[in-house]
Design a protein around this motif. Structure first.
Motif, mmCIF file in Angstrom:
data_model
loop_
_atom_site.group_PDB
_atom_site.id
_atom_site.type_symbol
_atom_site.label_atom_id
_atom_site.label_comp_id
_atom_site.label_asym_id
_atom_site.label_seq_id
_atom_site.Cartn_x
_atom_site.Cartn_y
_atom_site.Cartn_z
ATOM 1 N N VAL A 66 5.163 1.068 5.600
ATOM 2 C CA VAL A 66 5.775 2.094 4.747
ATOM 3 C C VAL A 66 4.689 2.638 3.825
ATOM 4 O O VAL A 66 3.894 1.863 3.260
ATOM 5 N N GLN A 67 4.638 3.958 3.675
ATOM 6 C CA GLN A 67 3.626 4.579 2.839
ATOM 7 C C GLN A 67 4.230 5.684 1.979
ATOM 8 O O GLN A 67 5.239 6.302 2.356
ATOM 9 N N LEU A 68 3.573 5.927 0.841
ATOM 10 C CA LEU A 68 3.788 7.139 0.064
ATOM 11 C C LEU A 68 2.568 8.022 0.298
ATOM 12 O O LEU A 68 1.427 7.557 0.144
ATOM 13 N N TRP A 109 6.184 12.537 -3.725
ATOM 14 C CA TRP A 109 5.416 12.033 -2.590
ATOM 15 C C TRP A 109 6.310 11.941 -1.364
ATOM 16 O O TRP A 109 7.521 11.731 -1.477
ATOM 17 N N ASP A 110 5.679 12.092 -0.181
ATOM 18 C CA ASP A 110 6.401 11.902 1.079
ATOM 19 C C ASP A 110 6.548 10.409 1.363
ATOM 20 O O ASP A 110 5.672 9.605 1.008
ATOM 21 N N VAL A 111 7.646 10.045 2.002
ATOM 22 C CA VAL A 111 7.857 8.676 2.466
ATOM 23 C C VAL A 111 7.621 8.645 3.974
ATOM 24 O O VAL A 111 8.253 9.413 4.712
ATOM 25 N N VAL A 112 6.696 7.772 4.417
ATOM 26 C CA VAL A 112 6.361 7.690 5.839
ATOM 27 C C VAL A 112 6.614 6.261 6.321
ATOM 28 O O VAL A 112 6.086 5.301 5.752
ATOM 29 N N ILE A 113 7.416 6.124 7.367
ATOM 30 C CA ILE A 113 7.722 4.819 7.964
ATOM 31 C C ILE A 113 7.216 4.836 9.398
ATOM 32 O O ILE A 113 7.559 5.738 10.171
ATOM 33 N N THR A 114 6.388 3.855 9.742
ATOM 34 C CA THR A 114 5.805 3.797 11.085
ATOM 35 C C THR A 114 6.100 2.454 11.731
ATOM 36 O O THR A 114 5.799 1.399 11.154
ATOM 37 N N ASN A 115 6.702 2.486 12.926
ATOM 38 C CA ASN A 115 6.979 1.263 13.679
ATOM 39 C C ASN A 115 5.724 0.795 14.414
ATOM 40 O O ASN A 115 4.806 1.586 14.652
ATOM 41 N N THR A 149 -3.675 11.650 0.219
ATOM 42 C CA THR A 149 -3.773 10.345 -0.440
ATOM 43 C C THR A 149 -2.542 9.523 -0.085
ATOM 44 O O THR A 149 -1.432 10.053 -0.029
ATOM 45 N N SER A 150 -2.726 8.244 0.169
ATOM 46 C CA SER A 150 -1.587 7.395 0.524
ATOM 47 C C SER A 150 -1.578 6.124 -0.316
ATOM 48 O O SER A 150 -2.626 5.626 -0.739
ATOM 49 N N ILE A 151 -0.373 5.613 -0.546
ATOM 50 C CA ILE A 151 -0.151 4.324 -1.212
ATOM 51 C C ILE A 151 0.611 3.459 -0.231
ATOM 52 O O ILE A 151 1.763 3.777 0.123
ATOM 53 N N ASN A 152 -0.009 2.397 0.245
ATOM 54 C CA ASN A 152 0.618 1.531 1.238
ATOM 55 C C ASN A 152 1.540 0.520 0.571
ATOM 56 O O ASN A 152 1.177 -0.082 -0.443
ATOM 57 N N ALA A 153 2.700 0.313 1.156
ATOM 58 C CA ALA A 153 3.645 -0.678 0.630
ATOM 59 C C ALA A 153 3.170 -2.084 0.973
ATOM 60 O O ALA A 153 2.556 -2.307 2.014
#
Length: 365
Positions: free
Chosen positions: A191-193, A228-234, A198-202
């Motif tokens: 999960v990232q912002l 910020w965008d919320v990005v979820i990657t499997n 620029t990204s902030i990793n969960a």
């Protein structure tokens, strides 16, 4: 003289007869006035809208969580309720623990006017986060079948995003996401912002089910305000992006980065004590029981309040929506998962993301 007496006797008799007749006529003409009974005034309590097994939520709620009505007490005019989650197939549901809350009928019906469905209370299972994660991992793994040299592959669904609790945080703090809601989540998802490259990793990403995850964002103190965008990657590479959803507020104090406080960085309050009942003896089966946690200031009771126990090398243990004292500074958390020997960090996270941590706060022998 005798004749005169006769003439006087006859009128006298007639006079007496007339008097008697007049009396009878007066008696027969009198009617009794009926007495009208005054109806008794009774006070009734409004009938309860819900009954045991009803699942309810607020009109604006969109996530896969709601309240399960477990009972109604007409004498006290109160409901008992429990936090319930939606299954991956859209049905309801399952619970994370056996805890319930008591709420006044009028207040609950006003706050949660939408009845989603009805279920049998005893049929709603209680799943630990680990069990839910294991079930989800097995259900979302792509299935491969080989028949006569032909391989048919079922591709796992793409993840979808619906909601995040909380959806904002301050720069220079660590925001605990108590419920990330969607579908198609897999074990090992990231999960990232993301904003302008620029990204902030969960960190501490935990798969509760294919539609629920928890995690935390350590937001740098120099992060500017904005969405910020919320990005979820499997793990299989499929991802989903929800634009401009999470809001970062600028740091309110430059001194926060140089603070000499002994509390955990980013925490909003301190945990002053943690006591156990019964005594925390784990052994080979692990300890279960009640944690009584006292905080330096009132926490935010209700949906989203989470107590977590963490130890390196072990799965984090969560207690969702634990009961809170009237003052708001004492939490009673029923720990149903086994806690094994060693020192565990105790963390309390509010629905708004603020939190307090007591390092090695629980010692299990």
């Amino acid at each position: 003289m005798k004749n005169a007496a006769k003439f006087l006797l006859i009128p006298g008799i007639l006079l007496i007869v007339c008097i008697l007749c007049a009396g009878c006529s007066s008696s027969s003409g009198t009617t009794d006035t009926p007495t009208t009974a005054t109806p008794a005034v009774t006070t009734t309590t409004a009938a309860a809208l819900y009954s045991a097994g009803d699942i309810v939520k607020s009109a604006s709620a969109s996530s896969g969580t709601a309240w399960l009505i477990t009972g109604y007490d007409p004498d006290a005019d109160t409901y008992t309720r429990a936090f319930v989650y939606q299954n991956t197939d859209g049905s309801w549901g399952y619970r994370m623990n056996s805890e319930t809350q008591t709420t006044g009928r009028a207040a609950l019906e006003k706050m949660y006017p939408v009845k989603v469905t009805s279920v049998t209370v005893s049929a709603v299972p209680i799943k630990s986060a680990a069990a839910a994660s294991a079930t989800t991992a097995s259900s979302v793994t792509a299935a491969t079948t080989t028949t006569a040299g032909t391989t048919a592959t079922t591709v796992a669904p793409k993840p979808l995003f619906k909601d995040m609790i909380p959806d904002q945080g301050n720069a220079g703090t660590t925001v605990a996401i108590t419920d990330l809601v969607g579908s198609g989540f897999q074990s090992g998802a990231s999960v990232q912002l993301v904003k302008s490259g620029t990204s902030i990793n969960a960190t501490s990403v935990v798969l509760v089910s294919s539609s629920h995850m928890t995690c935390a964002f350590a937001i740098p103190s120099n992060t500017p305000s904005g969405t910020w965008d919320v990005v979820i990657t499997n793990p299989d590479g499929q991802s989903v992006t929800y634009s401009t959803y999470f809001t970062v507020h600028g740091s309110t104090s430059a001194a926060s980065t140089t603070s000499t406080t002994t509390t955990v960085a980013g925490s909003s309050f301190t945990i002053t004590s943690v006591t156990t009942s019964p005594t925390a003896v784990g052994g080979s089966t692990g300890w279960t029981g009640i944690l009584t946690i006292v905080t330096s200031k009132a926490v935010q009771p209700g949906t989203g309040l989470v107590v977590s126990l963490s130890k390196s090398g072990y799965n984090t243990i969560y207690v969702y929506n634990p009961p809170v004292s009237t003052s708001g500074t004492t939490i009673t958390a029923q720990v149903s998962q086994p806690v094994y020997s060693g020192s565990w960090d105790v963390k309390v996270t509010n629905p708004d993301g603020s939190f307090g941590v007591l390092t090695n706060g629980l010692s299990v022998t």
